[in-house]
Design an enzyme around this catalytic site. Structure first.
Site, PDB file in Angstrom:
ATOM      1  N   ASN A  12     -83.602 -42.950  60.423  1.00  0.00           N
ATOM      2  CA  ASN A  12     -84.812 -43.708  60.587  1.00  0.00           C
ATOM      3  C   ASN A  12     -85.367 -43.404  61.305  1.00  0.00           C
ATOM      4  O   ASN A  12     -85.496 -44.132  62.321  1.00  0.00           O
ATOM      5  CB  ASN A  12     -84.406 -44.782  59.575  1.00  0.00           C
ATOM      6  N   LYS A  14     -88.689 -43.256  61.143  1.00  0.00           N
ATOM      7  CA  LYS A  14     -89.684 -43.881  61.696  1.00  0.00           C
ATOM      8  C   LYS A  14     -91.419 -42.937  61.440  1.00  0.00           C
ATOM      9  O   LYS A  14     -91.615 -41.889  60.815  1.00  0.00           O
ATOM     10  CB  LYS A  14     -89.792 -45.175  62.240  1.00  0.00           C
ATOM     11  N   HIS A  99     -88.013 -52.144  53.587  1.00  0.00           N
ATOM     12  CA  HIS A  99     -87.433 -51.547  55.251  1.00  0.00           C
ATOM     13  C   HIS A  99     -88.453 -53.350  56.160  1.00  0.00           C
ATOM     14  O   HIS A  99     -89.431 -53.677  56.060  1.00  0.00           O
ATOM     15  CB  HIS A  99     -88.515 -50.385  56.681  1.00  0.00           C
ATOM     16  N   GLU A 101     -90.557 -53.554  58.879  1.00  0.00           N
ATOM     17  CA  GLU A 101     -91.668 -53.495  59.592  1.00  0.00           C
ATOM     18  C   GLU A 101     -92.858 -53.703  58.540  1.00  0.00           C
ATOM     19  O   GLU A 101     -93.626 -53.263  57.741  1.00  0.00           O
ATOM     20  CB  GLU A 101     -91.207 -52.106  59.660  1.00  0.00           C
ATOM     21  N   GLU A 169     -80.096 -55.430  57.700  1.00  0.00           N
ATOM     22  CA  GLU A 169     -81.254 -55.480  58.904  1.00  0.00           C
ATOM     23  C   GLU A 169     -81.258 -56.583  58.978  1.00  0.00           C
ATOM     24  O   GLU A 169     -82.725 -56.941  58.838  1.00  0.00           O
ATOM     25  CB  GLU A 169     -81.925 -54.439  58.955  1.00  0.00           C
ATOM     26  N   GLY A 175     -84.659 -52.822  66.662  1.00  0.00           N
ATOM     27  CA  GLY A 175     -85.075 -51.906  67.960  1.00  0.00           C
ATOM     28  C   GLY A 175     -85.509 -53.366  69.390  1.00  0.00           C
ATOM     29  O   GLY A 175     -85.524 -53.091  70.659  1.00  0.00           O
ATOM     30  N   SER A 214     -80.526 -52.457  66.528  1.00  0.00           N
ATOM     31  CA  SER A 214     -79.922 -51.555  67.814  1.00  0.00           C
ATOM     32  C   SER A 214     -78.960 -50.763  67.873  1.00  0.00           C
ATOM     33  O   SER A 214     -78.069 -51.622  68.512  1.00  0.00           O
ATOM     34  CB  SER A 214     -80.126 -52.720  68.949  1.00  0.00           C
TER      35      SER A 214
END
Ligand code: PGA
Length: 252
Positions: A12, A14, A99, A101, A169, A175, A214
């Site tokens: 991904n 992003k 996702h 985000e 996730e 991250g 991560s």
């Protein structure tokens, strides 16, 4: 694990990647692929702007193309949006949906994710549906409740074990360099499978359930050895083709 029994590694990217550097990265990956064919499935999800260029490079080396989002309507007056059929037209086979985000910064609810997944599956894309708890939810023992809600309300009626992948996730792991203990991941994946098996009657078999947050060349092998982890959704480490290749090798 789905019928193929193969692990899947999904990149991904992003909102990263300009044309020249991305083509260099893909050149590196292609070379590795063509000289050491991989026994796992590999999908790269670049931003929309790179899809056409990647479409020419990935499939011929044995990798699949995916996108990071799509709209839930088939077409129409939705300025700035991209439809599932447009992605298919661009030779995409996969699309990431829900996702964290997007749930966080674009207020996507599970109901919206479900509508998107329905349209994506109709367009013959595999929907990679993301679920995961925040730190607050984890600390307050709400993980199972949150995951159940997300799984039940994000997966559409036309889903089956070959057109959907669930990506677990934990939001706090994305991250951050922090990941749950292996036992915790195993427990959570097994809970997600249980919810799907017991509550989503459209599934004859449980789809692939993969882990994201991560992941890196240092932890990929260990994560992939956990029971019930069918693959990885890789963010930052997928931007470096050397790191990403090492992770693919861990799955072979
Ligand atoms: P990360 O991102 O690997 O950089 O933590 C994973 C993701 O957001 O899919």
């Amino acid at each position: 694990m789905n019928k193929s029994g193969k692990k899947i590694i999904i990149a991904n990217w992003k909102m990263n990647g300009l044309l020249a550097e991305s083509m260099q990265n893909i050149k590196h990956l292609r070379m590795n692929f063509l000289t050491n064919p991989s026994s796992c499935d590999v999908v790269v999800c670049p931003p929309f702007t790179l899809l056409r260029d990647m479409a020419e490079k990935l499939p011929s080396a044995g990798m699949k193309l995916g996108a990071q989002d799509c709209h839930y309507e088939k077409e129409g007056a939705y300025t700035g949006e991209v439809s599932a059929r447009m992605l298919k037209d661009m030779t995409c086979s996969y699309v990431i949906l829900g996702h964290s985000e997007r749930r966080q910064h674009f207020s996507e609810t599970s109901e919206i994710v479900k509508k998107k997944a329905l349209t994506a599956i109709d367009a013959k894309l595999v929907a990679i549906i993301c679920v995961g708890e925040t730190l607050y939810e984890r600390d307050n023992n709400l993980t199972d409740i949150v995951l159940r809600e997300q799984v039940i309300h994000s997966i559409p009626e036309n889903a089956n074990d070959s057109n959907v992948i669930i990506a677990y996730e934990p939001v706090w792991a994305i991250g951050s360099g922090q990941i749950p203990a292996n036992e915790q991941i195993e427990k959570t994946h097994s809970y997600v499978r249980k919810v799907i098996k017991e509550e989503l009657l459209q599934f004859k078999n449980v789809p692939r359930v993969i882990y994201g947050g991560s992941t890196s060349p240092d932890n990929a092998k260990s994560l992939l050895s956990i029971g019930g982890v069918d693959g990885l959704l890789v963010g930052k480490a997928s931007l470096d083709p050397k790191q990403f290749w090492k992770m693919i090798e861990s799955a072979n």
